[in-house]
Enzyme design. Structure first.
Site, PDB file in Angstrom:
ATOM      1  N   SER A   7       0.850  -1.196   0.000  1.00  0.00           N
ATOM      2  CA  SER A   7       0.000   0.000   0.000  1.00  0.00           C
ATOM      3  C   SER A   7       0.879   1.237   0.000  1.00  0.00           C
ATOM      4  O   SER A   7       1.659   1.449   0.934  1.00  0.00           O
ATOM      5  CB  SER A   7      -0.886   0.008   1.243  1.00  0.00           C
ATOM      6  OG  SER A   7      -1.349   1.321   1.472  1.00  0.00           O
ATOM      7  N   HIS A  32      -1.408  -1.411  -4.158  1.00  0.00           N
ATOM      8  CA  HIS A  32      -2.639  -1.020  -3.459  1.00  0.00           C
ATOM      9  C   HIS A  32      -2.650   0.501  -3.263  1.00  0.00           C
ATOM     10  O   HIS A  32      -1.711   1.074  -2.718  1.00  0.00           O
ATOM     11  CB  HIS A  32      -2.681  -1.747  -2.114  1.00  0.00           C
ATOM     12  CG  HIS A  32      -3.940  -1.551  -1.344  1.00  0.00           C
ATOM     13  ND1 HIS A  32      -5.088  -2.283  -1.573  1.00  0.00           N
ATOM     14  CD2 HIS A  32      -4.241  -0.709  -0.325  1.00  0.00           C
ATOM     15  CE1 HIS A  32      -6.039  -1.907  -0.732  1.00  0.00           C
ATOM     16  NE2 HIS A  32      -5.551  -0.946   0.034  1.00  0.00           N
ATOM     17  N   ASP A  34      -4.777   3.709  -1.779  1.00  0.00           N
ATOM     18  CA  ASP A  34      -5.832   4.086  -0.839  1.00  0.00           C
ATOM     19  C   ASP A  34      -6.367   5.483  -1.126  1.00  0.00           C
ATOM     20  O   ASP A  34      -5.657   6.467  -0.976  1.00  0.00           O
ATOM     21  CB  ASP A  34      -5.291   4.033   0.592  1.00  0.00           C
ATOM     22  CG  ASP A  34      -5.011   2.607   1.039  1.00  0.00           C
ATOM     23  OD1 ASP A  34      -5.967   1.806   1.035  1.00  0.00           O
ATOM     24  OD2 ASP A  34      -3.855   2.298   1.366  1.00  0.00           O
ATOM     25  N   MET A  36      -8.969   8.322  -0.047  1.00  0.00           N
ATOM     26  CA  MET A  36      -9.785   8.742   1.110  1.00  0.00           C
ATOM     27  C   MET A  36     -10.291  10.158   0.889  1.00  0.00           C
ATOM     28  O   MET A  36      -9.558  11.012   0.393  1.00  0.00           O
ATOM     29  CB  MET A  36      -8.946   8.714   2.379  1.00  0.00           C
ATOM     30  CG  MET A  36      -8.278   7.376   2.646  1.00  0.00           C
ATOM     31  SD  MET A  36      -7.432   7.389   4.231  1.00  0.00           S
ATOM     32  CE  MET A  36      -6.516   5.841   4.125  1.00  0.00           C
ATOM     33  N   HIS A  65      -8.522   1.131  -3.658  1.00  0.00           N
ATOM     34  CA  HIS A  65      -9.415   0.936  -2.503  1.00  0.00           C
ATOM     35  C   HIS A  65     -10.085   2.273  -2.205  1.00  0.00           C
ATOM     36  O   HIS A  65      -9.447   3.190  -1.700  1.00  0.00           O
ATOM     37  CB  HIS A  65      -8.535   0.435  -1.332  1.00  0.00           C
ATOM     38  CG  HIS A  65      -9.216   0.362  -0.006  1.00  0.00           C
ATOM     39  ND1 HIS A  65      -8.530   0.136   1.168  1.00  0.00           N
ATOM     40  CD2 HIS A  65     -10.523   0.472   0.356  1.00  0.00           C
ATOM     41  CE1 HIS A  65      -9.371   0.116   2.181  1.00  0.00           C
ATOM     42  NE2 HIS A  65     -10.589   0.326   1.716  1.00  0.00           N
ATOM     43  N   MET A  67     -12.191   4.685  -0.216  1.00  0.00           N
ATOM     44  CA  MET A  67     -12.789   4.971   1.095  1.00  0.00           C
ATOM     45  C   MET A  67     -13.479   6.312   0.963  1.00  0.00           C
ATOM     46  O   MET A  67     -13.034   7.324   1.515  1.00  0.00           O
ATOM     47  CB  MET A  67     -11.692   4.987   2.168  1.00  0.00           C
ATOM     48  CG  MET A  67     -11.228   3.591   2.557  1.00  0.00           C
ATOM     49  SD  MET A  67      -9.614   3.575   3.366  1.00  0.00           S
ATOM     50  CE  MET A  67      -8.555   3.482   1.930  1.00  0.00           C
ATOM     51  N   MET A 136     -11.171  -5.488   6.095  1.00  0.00           N
ATOM     52  CA  MET A 136     -10.349  -4.538   6.852  1.00  0.00           C
ATOM     53  C   MET A 136     -10.023  -5.142   8.213  1.00  0.00           C
ATOM     54  O   MET A 136     -10.927  -5.494   8.971  1.00  0.00           O
ATOM     55  CB  MET A 136     -11.096  -3.206   7.059  1.00  0.00           C
ATOM     56  CG  MET A 136     -11.255  -2.345   5.828  1.00  0.00           C
ATOM     57  SD  MET A 136      -9.739  -2.019   4.897  1.00  0.00           S
ATOM     58  CE  MET A 136      -8.731  -1.175   6.119  1.00  0.00           C
ATOM     59  N   ASP A 174      -6.421  -6.262   4.737  1.00  0.00           N
ATOM     60  CA  ASP A 174      -5.752  -4.956   4.766  1.00  0.00           C
ATOM     61  C   ASP A 174      -5.743  -4.362   6.175  1.00  0.00           C
ATOM     62  O   ASP A 174      -6.808  -4.140   6.759  1.00  0.00           O
ATOM     63  CB  ASP A 174      -6.533  -4.036   3.797  1.00  0.00           C
ATOM     64  CG  ASP A 174      -5.940  -2.646   3.644  1.00  0.00           C
ATOM     65  OD1 ASP A 174      -4.861  -2.381   4.195  1.00  0.00           O
ATOM     66  OD2 ASP A 174      -6.577  -1.829   2.951  1.00  0.00           O
ATOM     67  N   SER A 197       2.898   0.133   6.048  1.00  0.00           N
ATOM     68  CA  SER A 197       4.057   0.526   6.848  1.00  0.00           C
ATOM     69  C   SER A 197       5.106  -0.587   6.913  1.00  0.00           C
ATOM     70  O   SER A 197       6.306  -0.302   6.947  1.00  0.00           O
ATOM     71  CB  SER A 197       3.606   0.947   8.250  1.00  0.00           C
ATOM     72  OG  SER A 197       2.736  -0.009   8.805  1.00  0.00           O
TER      73      SER A 197
HETATM   74  C1  DX5 Z   1      -5.975   1.918   5.837  1.00  0.00           C
HETATM   75  C2  DX5 Z   1      -5.597   1.492   4.441  1.00  0.00           C
HETATM   76  C3  DX5 Z   1      -4.481   0.524   4.357  1.00  0.00           C
HETATM   77  C4  DX5 Z   1      -3.190   1.001   4.952  1.00  0.00           C
HETATM   78  C5  DX5 Z   1      -2.540  -0.191   5.585  1.00  0.00           C
HETATM   79  O1  DX5 Z   1      -7.197   2.545   5.809  1.00  0.00           O
HETATM   80  O2  DX5 Z   1      -6.715   0.913   3.778  1.00  0.00           O
HETATM   81  O3  DX5 Z   1      -4.297   0.052   3.025  1.00  0.00           O
HETATM   82  O4  DX5 Z   1      -2.289   1.570   4.033  1.00  0.00           O
HETATM   83  O5  DX5 Z   1      -1.428   0.210   6.274  1.00  0.00           O
HETATM   84  P1  DX5 Z   1      -0.650  -0.741   7.292  1.00  0.00           P
HETATM   85  O6  DX5 Z   1      -0.217  -1.944   6.522  1.00  0.00           O
HETATM   86  O7  DX5 Z   1       0.451   0.110   7.766  1.00  0.00           O
HETATM   87  O8  DX5 Z   1      -1.648  -1.098   8.386  1.00  0.00           O
HETATM   88 ZN    ZN Z   2      -6.341  -0.064   1.801  1.00  0.00          ZN
END
Ligand code: DX5
Ligand code: ZN
Length: 218
Positions: A7, A32, A34, A36, A65, A67, A136, A174, A197
């Protein structure tokens, strides 16, 4: 073999191309992304122009993804920009079947994401129409959170639903996945592992290789 989807949320946004190339060269399978909106989740990240730019610098399939509220409004633009896999939150719309069909008609793989408190049983009717489900294992919105342990039981439940209703379904997980707990997640039934991370903080290549070393056994 289970697949690895780094991600980019935890990558260096000023050097995205460099970080992505490093993950790609080391063996990442999918990227991936994200998205938001500051409404569905309490954070704002990136949108359509960034997906369009990423498409030009990587061969990896883009797993977007969403959100965001009203995801159905933006689906054509994300697919046009280069999303190969596109998922939206179950909690963000009431028109699940219509939205899934819309994604597939436009040529992308369609997925639904469920928050930690949304039961997998809510997916029973839509499951035969889906390419993947994204479970999630943290509350969406931020990278670097702790894996919610009850997610493992949820993945097992989804796996047994999958066996009954849609054998081709992929289960993606995820949030909070590290080299130290990834084995329990794939053992529970995950086919695709998202990690932010744990990949982009530190040495990207060796992080990718450490994950792949475990995932190749599943
Ligand atoms: C959180 C995201 C994840 C995020 C995961 O809302 O959907 O994809 O980047 O990060 P880690 O692996 O650090 O939990
Ligand atoms: Zn995600």
């Amino acid at each position: 073999m289970a697949l690895l989807a780094p991600s980019i949320l935890s990558a260096n946004f000023a050097c995205l191309e460099r970080d992505i190339k490093e993950a790609e060269t080391a063996g990442a399978d999918i990227l991936h992304v994200d998205v938001m909106d500051g409404r569905f989740v309490p954070n704002i990240t990136i949108g359509i122009p960034v997906v369009e730019s990423l498409k030009k610098v990587t061969e990896l399939p883009l797993d977007v993804h969403l959100m965001i509220v009203e995801p159905e409004k933006y689906i054509p633009e994300f697919i046009k920009a280069g999303a190969n896999w596109l998922s939206f939150h179950f909690e963000a719309t009431v028109h699940h079947h219509r939205t899934v069909e819309q994604i597939k008609e436009l040529g992308a793989k369609a997925g639904i994401v469920i928050n930690p408190s949304t039961p997998v049983s809510f997916l029973e009717e839509i499951l035969p129409f889906l390419d993947f489900v994204l479970v999630m294992s943290v509350n969406p919105g931020f990278g670097g959170q702790k894996f919610i342990p009850t997610s493992l039981e949820k993945i097992r439940k989804l796996k047994s639903l999958k066996e009954k209703l849609n054998k081709n379904l992929l289960i993606e997980v995820d949030g909070g996945i590290k080299v130290s707990n990834v084995e329990s997640v794939v053992k529970a039934g995950a086919d695709v592992i998202v990690a932010g991370s744990a990949i982009f903080k530190g040495d990207i290549s060796s992080n990718v290789r450490a994950f792949k070393e475990i995932l190749k056994n599943y």
